[in-house]
Design a protein around this motif. Sequence first.
Motif, PDB file in Angstrom:
ATOM      1  N   LYS A   5     -59.968 -83.118  -3.617  1.00 33.99           N
ATOM      2  CA  LYS A   5     -58.781 -82.732  -2.847  1.00 33.99           C
ATOM      3  C   LYS A   5     -57.579 -82.565  -3.772  1.00 33.99           C
ATOM      4  O   LYS A   5     -56.819 -81.610  -3.653  1.00 33.99           O
ATOM      5  N   LEU A   6     -57.413 -83.501  -4.677  1.00 33.96           N
ATOM      6  CA  LEU A   6     -56.292 -83.443  -5.605  1.00 33.96           C
ATOM      7  C   LEU A   6     -56.434 -82.265  -6.555  1.00 33.96           C
ATOM      8  O   LEU A   6     -55.460 -81.556  -6.829  1.00 33.96           O
ATOM      9  N   ILE A   7     -57.631 -82.028  -7.040  1.00 37.91           N
ATOM     10  CA  ILE A   7     -57.869 -80.902  -7.940  1.00 37.91           C
ATOM     11  C   ILE A   7     -57.577 -79.588  -7.223  1.00 37.91           C
ATOM     12  O   ILE A   7     -56.911 -78.704  -7.769  1.00 37.91           O
ATOM     13  N   ASP A   8     -58.062 -79.460  -5.989  1.00 39.11           N
ATOM     14  CA  ASP A   8     -57.809 -78.240  -5.230  1.00 39.11           C
ATOM     15  C   ASP A   8     -56.320 -78.029  -4.993  1.00 39.11           C
ATOM     16  O   ASP A   8     -55.818 -76.913  -5.104  1.00 39.11           O
ATOM     17  N   SER A   9     -55.619 -79.098  -4.684  1.00 42.29           N
ATOM     18  CA  SER A   9     -54.182 -79.003  -4.439  1.00 42.29           C
ATOM     19  C   SER A   9     -53.433 -78.577  -5.701  1.00 42.29           C
ATOM     20  O   SER A   9     -52.605 -77.654  -5.664  1.00 42.29           O
ATOM     21  N   LEU A  10     -53.727 -79.238  -6.811  1.00 37.57           N
ATOM     22  CA  LEU A  10     -53.056 -78.890  -8.065  1.00 37.57           C
ATOM     23  C   LEU A  10     -53.419 -77.485  -8.530  1.00 37.57           C
ATOM     24  O   LEU A  10     -52.563 -76.734  -9.015  1.00 37.57           O
ATOM     25  N   PRO A  22     -47.161 -61.700 -12.319  1.00 40.52           N
ATOM     26  CA  PRO A  22     -48.332 -60.812 -12.437  1.00 40.52           C
ATOM     27  C   PRO A  22     -48.499 -60.208 -13.829  1.00 40.52           C
ATOM     28  O   PRO A  22     -49.553 -59.656 -14.131  1.00 40.52           O
ATOM     29  N   ASP A  23     -47.500 -60.331 -14.674  1.00 38.27           N
ATOM     30  CA  ASP A  23     -47.584 -59.747 -16.002  1.00 38.27           C
ATOM     31  C   ASP A  23     -48.392 -60.593 -16.982  1.00 38.27           C
ATOM     32  O   ASP A  23     -48.679 -60.174 -18.096  1.00 38.27           O
ATOM     33  N   ILE A  24     -48.793 -61.793 -16.578  1.00 41.04           N
ATOM     34  CA  ILE A  24     -49.575 -62.665 -17.461  1.00 41.04           C
ATOM     35  C   ILE A  24     -51.042 -62.224 -17.410  1.00 41.04           C
ATOM     36  O   ILE A  24     -51.667 -62.241 -16.346  1.00 41.04           O
ATOM     37  N   PRO A  25     -51.615 -61.836 -18.539  1.00 39.85           N
ATOM     38  CA  PRO A  25     -53.021 -61.415 -18.539  1.00 39.85           C
ATOM     39  C   PRO A  25     -53.961 -62.615 -18.435  1.00 39.85           C
ATOM     40  O   PRO A  25     -53.645 -63.705 -18.887  1.00 39.85           O
ATOM     41  N   GLY A  26     -55.117 -62.399 -17.835  1.00 40.90           N
ATOM     42  CA  GLY A  26     -56.147 -63.433 -17.764  1.00 40.90           C
ATOM     43  C   GLY A  26     -55.804 -64.587 -16.840  1.00 40.90           C
ATOM     44  O   GLY A  26     -56.174 -65.733 -17.111  1.00 40.90           O
ATOM     45  N   GLN A  27     -55.140 -64.295 -15.738  1.00 40.12           N
ATOM     46  CA  GLN A  27     -54.730 -65.375 -14.834  1.00 40.12           C
ATOM     47  C   GLN A  27     -55.928 -66.123 -14.249  1.00 40.12           C
ATOM     48  O   GLN A  27     -55.911 -67.346 -14.154  1.00 40.12           O
ATOM     49  N   GLN A  28     -56.954 -65.402 -13.851  1.00 35.16           N
ATOM     50  CA  GLN A  28     -58.127 -66.044 -13.243  1.00 35.16           C
ATOM     51  C   GLN A  28     -58.811 -66.966 -14.240  1.00 35.16           C
ATOM     52  O   GLN A  28     -59.188 -68.087 -13.898  1.00 35.16           O
ATOM     53  N   GLU A  29     -58.933 -66.522 -15.475  1.00 40.15           N
ATOM     54  CA  GLU A  29     -59.551 -67.363 -16.503  1.00 40.15           C
ATOM     55  C   GLU A  29     -58.708 -68.611 -16.760  1.00 40.15           C
ATOM     56  O   GLU A  29     -59.234 -69.705 -16.941  1.00 40.15           O
ATOM     57  N   LEU A  30     -57.405 -68.420 -16.746  1.00 37.40           N
ATOM     58  CA  LEU A  30     -56.503 -69.549 -16.945  1.00 37.40           C
ATOM     59  C   LEU A  30     -56.632 -70.554 -15.800  1.00 37.40           C
ATOM     60  O   LEU A  30     -56.674 -71.767 -16.028  1.00 37.40           O
ATOM     61  N   GLN A  31     -56.735 -70.041 -14.568  1.00 39.25           N
ATOM     62  CA  GLN A  31     -56.919 -70.935 -13.417  1.00 39.25           C
ATOM     63  C   GLN A  31     -58.251 -71.675 -13.519  1.00 39.25           C
ATOM     64  O   GLN A  31     -58.320 -72.873 -13.224  1.00 39.25           O
ATOM     65  N   ASP A  32     -59.287 -70.969 -13.915  1.00 40.31           N
ATOM     66  CA  ASP A  32     -60.604 -71.604 -14.052  1.00 40.31           C
ATOM     67  C   ASP A  32     -60.578 -72.702 -15.117  1.00 40.31           C
ATOM     68  O   ASP A  32     -61.140 -73.788 -14.929  1.00 40.31           O
ATOM     69  N   MET A  37     -60.302 -78.447 -16.619  1.00 42.70           N
ATOM     70  CA  MET A  37     -59.579 -79.524 -17.298  1.00 42.70           C
ATOM     71  C   MET A  37     -59.212 -80.641 -16.308  1.00 42.70           C
ATOM     72  O   MET A  37     -59.373 -81.830 -16.599  1.00 42.70           O
ATOM     73  N   LEU A  38     -58.750 -80.265 -15.116  1.00 37.73           N
ATOM     74  CA  LEU A  38     -58.398 -81.262 -14.109  1.00 37.73           C
ATOM     75  C   LEU A  38     -59.622 -82.063 -13.675  1.00 37.73           C
ATOM     76  O   LEU A  38     -59.548 -83.285 -13.520  1.00 37.73           O
ATOM     77  N   GLN A  39     -60.748 -81.373 -13.468  1.00 37.37           N
ATOM     78  CA  GLN A  39     -61.964 -82.077 -13.073  1.00 37.37           C
ATOM     79  C   GLN A  39     -62.391 -83.082 -14.140  1.00 37.37           C
ATOM     80  O   GLN A  39     -62.775 -84.213 -13.819  1.00 37.37           O
ATOM     81  N   GLY A  40     -62.309 -82.692 -15.398  1.00 38.21           N
ATOM     82  CA  GLY A  40     -62.663 -83.607 -16.477  1.00 38.21           C
ATOM     83  C   GLY A  40     -61.728 -84.796 -16.551  1.00 38.21           C
ATOM     84  O   GLY A  40     -62.160 -85.936 -16.759  1.00 38.21           O
ATOM     85  N   THR A  41     -60.445 -84.552 -16.354  1.00 31.58           N
ATOM     86  CA  THR A  41     -59.462 -85.637 -16.410  1.00 31.58           C
ATOM     87  C   THR A  41     -59.672 -86.623 -15.280  1.00 31.58           C
ATOM     88  O   THR A  41     -59.705 -87.838 -15.497  1.00 31.58           O
ATOM     89  N   PHE A  42     -59.831 -86.117 -14.068  1.00 28.73           N
ATOM     90  CA  PHE A  42     -59.992 -87.011 -12.925  1.00 28.73           C
ATOM     91  C   PHE A  42     -61.346 -87.704 -12.914  1.00 28.73           C
ATOM     92  O   PHE A  42     -61.482 -88.789 -12.353  1.00 28.73           O
TER      93      PHE A  42
END
Length: 93
Positions: A5-10, A22-32, A37-42
């Motif tokens: 839940k926390l990972i999804d929220s963040l 929208p000018d930032i390239p590779g947004q989907q990869e960055l989100q992934d 990283m969040l999953q590993g941390t938590f």
Amino acid sequence: MIHQKLIDSLSGQFGQLLSNRPDIPGQQELQDQMRTMLQGTFARLDLVTREEFDAQQAVLLRTRERLEQLEARLQALETDSAPAAEDNDSTPA
């Protein structure tokens, strides 16, 4: 599960932040990568839900109350037996 839940929220908040740029390239990869990283941390943290915490706190409170009752009972028994022990020590053999 609290972690997911926390990972999804963040991750959602991070996605909203990126959607404003929208000018930032590779947004989907960055989100992934951020989600990974969040999953590993938590996963390394030892987190519990509020309900689990409250339940354990209630158990601890009951245990402390019972301990205090037993300590008072033991003190009373020791106080009651102390004069009898002194009387036995003072009698001639």
